[in-house]
Design a protein around this motif. Structure first.
Motif, PDB file in Angstrom:
ATOM      1  N   ALA A 295       0.943  -1.043   0.097  1.00  0.00           N
ATOM      2  CA  ALA A 295       0.138  -0.106   0.030  1.00  0.00           C
ATOM      3  C   ALA A 295       0.946   1.185   0.063  1.00  0.00           C
ATOM      4  CB  ALA A 295      -0.961  -0.026   1.236  1.00  0.00           C
ATOM      5  N   TYR A 296       1.655   1.424  -0.963  1.00  0.00           N
ATOM      6  CA  TYR A 296       2.686   2.473  -0.955  1.00  0.00           C
ATOM      7  C   TYR A 296       2.055   3.672  -1.171  1.00  0.00           C
ATOM      8  CZ  TYR A 296       6.361   5.269  -2.731  1.00  0.00           C
ATOM      9  OH  TYR A 296       7.335   6.187  -3.037  1.00  0.00           O
ATOM     10  N   ASP A 297       1.424   4.050  -2.485  1.00  0.00           N
ATOM     11  CA  ASP A 297       0.578   5.347  -2.570  1.00  0.00           C
ATOM     12  C   ASP A 297      -0.665   5.134  -3.129  1.00  0.00           C
ATOM     13  OD1 ASP A 297       2.257   7.408  -1.440  1.00  0.00           O
ATOM     14  OD2 ASP A 297       3.481   7.381  -3.243  1.00  0.00           O
ATOM     15  N   TRP A 298      -1.706   5.897  -3.192  1.00  0.00           N
ATOM     16  CA  TRP A 298      -3.171   5.534  -3.682  1.00  0.00           C
ATOM     17  C   TRP A 298      -3.296   6.768  -4.685  1.00  0.00           C
ATOM     18  CZ3 TRP A 298      -5.240   1.170  -2.074  1.00  0.00           C
ATOM     19  CH2 TRP A 298      -4.535   0.469  -0.847  1.00  0.00           C
TER      20      TRP A 298
ATOM     21  N   PRO B 286     -12.310  20.579 -10.409  1.00  0.00           N
ATOM     22  CA  PRO B 286     -11.624  19.560 -10.105  1.00  0.00           C
ATOM     23  C   PRO B 286     -10.145  19.954  -9.973  1.00  0.00           C
ATOM     24  CG  PRO B 286     -12.264  19.620 -12.419  1.00  0.00           C
ATOM     25  CD  PRO B 286     -13.097  20.554 -11.626  1.00  0.00           C
ATOM     26  N   LYS B 287      -9.819  21.125 -10.177  1.00  0.00           N
ATOM     27  CA  LYS B 287      -8.367  21.529  -9.909  1.00  0.00           C
ATOM     28  C   LYS B 287      -8.334  21.709  -8.257  1.00  0.00           C
ATOM     29  CE  LYS B 287      -6.048  24.124 -12.673  1.00  0.00           C
ATOM     30  NZ  LYS B 287      -5.784  25.292 -13.750  1.00  0.00           N
ATOM     31  N   ARG B 288      -9.347  22.221  -7.898  1.00  0.00           N
ATOM     32  CA  ARG B 288      -9.370  22.682  -6.338  1.00  0.00           C
ATOM     33  C   ARG B 288      -9.383  21.323  -5.581  1.00  0.00           C
ATOM     34  NH1 ARG B 288     -12.784  26.585  -6.775  1.00  0.00           N
ATOM     35  NH2 ARG B 288     -14.817  25.480  -6.248  1.00  0.00           N
ATOM     36  N   ILE B 289     -10.276  20.498  -6.108  1.00  0.00           N
ATOM     37  CA  ILE B 289     -10.569  19.151  -5.396  1.00  0.00           C
ATOM     38  C   ILE B 289      -9.012  18.483  -5.551  1.00  0.00           C
ATOM     39  CG2 ILE B 289     -11.651  16.804  -5.430  1.00  0.00           C
ATOM     40  CD1 ILE B 289     -14.165  18.290  -6.496  1.00  0.00           C
ATOM     41  N   THR B 290      -8.657  18.320  -6.367  1.00  0.00           N
ATOM     42  CA  THR B 290      -7.262  17.661  -6.553  1.00  0.00           C
ATOM     43  C   THR B 290      -6.115  18.195  -5.695  1.00  0.00           C
ATOM     44  OG1 THR B 290      -7.513  17.210  -8.808  1.00  0.00           O
ATOM     45  CG2 THR B 290      -5.224  17.152  -8.247  1.00  0.00           C
ATOM     46  N   ALA B 291      -6.280  19.571  -5.765  1.00  0.00           N
ATOM     47  CA  ALA B 291      -5.062  20.351  -4.716  1.00  0.00           C
ATOM     48  C   ALA B 291      -5.486  19.853  -3.356  1.00  0.00           C
ATOM     49  CB  ALA B 291      -5.048  21.870  -4.859  1.00  0.00           C
ATOM     50  N   ARG B 292      -6.738  19.930  -2.892  1.00  0.00           N
ATOM     51  CA  ARG B 292      -6.962  19.554  -1.589  1.00  0.00           C
ATOM     52  C   ARG B 292      -6.915  18.186  -1.148  1.00  0.00           C
ATOM     53  NH1 ARG B 292     -12.133  21.717   1.236  1.00  0.00           N
ATOM     54  NH2 ARG B 292     -10.794  21.038   3.086  1.00  0.00           N
ATOM     55  N   VAL B 293      -7.371  17.269  -1.887  1.00  0.00           N
ATOM     56  CA  VAL B 293      -7.084  15.809  -1.726  1.00  0.00           C
ATOM     57  C   VAL B 293      -5.441  15.312  -1.624  1.00  0.00           C
ATOM     58  CG1 VAL B 293      -7.551  13.589  -2.754  1.00  0.00           C
ATOM     59  CG2 VAL B 293      -9.214  15.226  -2.573  1.00  0.00           C
ATOM     60  N   THR B 294      -4.766  15.828  -2.604  1.00  0.00           N
ATOM     61  CA  THR B 294      -3.290  15.672  -2.536  1.00  0.00           C
ATOM     62  C   THR B 294      -2.589  16.296  -1.358  1.00  0.00           C
ATOM     63  OG1 THR B 294      -2.850  17.330  -4.270  1.00  0.00           O
ATOM     64  CG2 THR B 294      -3.426  14.981  -5.038  1.00  0.00           C
ATOM     65  N   ALA B 295      -3.150  17.323  -0.828  1.00  0.00           N
ATOM     66  CA  ALA B 295      -2.623  18.174   0.375  1.00  0.00           C
ATOM     67  C   ALA B 295      -2.830  17.419   1.590  1.00  0.00           C
ATOM     68  CB  ALA B 295      -2.681  19.648  -0.051  1.00  0.00           C
ATOM     69  N   GLU B 296      -4.189  17.118   1.616  1.00  0.00           N
ATOM     70  CA  GLU B 296      -4.683  16.881   2.960  1.00  0.00           C
ATOM     71  C   GLU B 296      -5.030  15.222   3.132  1.00  0.00           C
ATOM     72  OE1 GLU B 296      -8.408  19.313   3.409  1.00  0.00           O
ATOM     73  OE2 GLU B 296      -7.276  20.825   2.214  1.00  0.00           O
ATOM     74  N   VAL B 297      -4.888  14.417   2.325  1.00  0.00           N
ATOM     75  CA  VAL B 297      -5.179  12.879   2.446  1.00  0.00           C
ATOM     76  C   VAL B 297      -3.880  12.470   2.440  1.00  0.00           C
ATOM     77  CG1 VAL B 297      -6.522  11.020   1.773  1.00  0.00           C
ATOM     78  CG2 VAL B 297      -7.392  13.324   1.518  1.00  0.00           C
ATOM     79  N   PRO B 298      -3.286  11.745   3.266  1.00  0.00           N
ATOM     80  CA  PRO B 298      -2.105  10.862   3.696  1.00  0.00           C
ATOM     81  C   PRO B 298      -2.106   9.681   2.520  1.00  0.00           C
ATOM     82  CG  PRO B 298      -2.958  11.377   5.667  1.00  0.00           C
ATOM     83  CD  PRO B 298      -3.936  11.877   4.784  1.00  0.00           C
ATOM     84  N   GLY B 299      -1.087   9.758   1.697  1.00  0.00           N
ATOM     85  CA  GLY B 299      -1.172   8.323   0.755  1.00  0.00           C
ATOM     86  C   GLY B 299      -1.618   8.854  -0.605  1.00  0.00           C
TER      87      GLY B 299
END
Length: 139
Positions: free
Chosen positions: A79-82, A107-120
């Motif tokens: 489970a390295y990265d998701w 989608p750009k805003r969603i992408t920025a938040r998900v990659t910044a705030e969700v570990p992995g």
């Protein structure tokens, strides 16, 4: 371009697309070092040698395994990265779903938040496939 993992799903899709569009399809298979023994070699043999596919083989074994040197838990190594899939749909009926047009800022805003705030999470993709051909559930 198709990510060819070597499993049943991606292999069947690759075989069908090769029949349909031949060398226009580029299949990419990445050996991350955690494949079953001989699996990557089998993918290369079947798709490059037997099916004459346009296959790009990437041996990233060292790159992946170097990052896992200090990881002791076997499941943590797998489970390295998701990958996060964004699936926006308008359901027409139980058999039909359409993909709405979105302002790309969302989608750009969603992408920025998900990659910044969700570990992995290392990648966010937006699925544009309607139902049918695709299903609402990511497979």
């Amino acid at each position: 371009m198709l990510a060819l993992f070597g499993g049943v799903d991606s292999s069947v899709v690759a075989a069908l697309l090769i029949k349909a569009i031949g060398k226009q399809l580029i299949c990419v298979h990445v050996n991350h070092g955690l494949m079953r023994k001989g699996e990557s070699e089998q993918v290369v043999d079947v798709f490059e040698n037997q099916m004459d596919a346009n296959l790009v083989y990437v041996d990233a074994t060292d790159r992946f395994l170097d990052k896992l040197v200090d990881v002791d838990e076997p499941e943590a190594k797998r489970a390295y990265d998701w990958l996060c899939i964004i699936r926006c749909i308008n359901t027409v009926d139980v058999m039909t779903a359409e993909v709405p047009e979105l302002d790309w800022a969302l989608p750009k805003r969603i992408t920025a938040r998900v990659t910044a705030e969700v570990p992995g999470i290392c990648r966010v993709c937006y699925d544009l496939t309607p139902k049918p051909v695709g299903t609402v559930e990511w497979e």
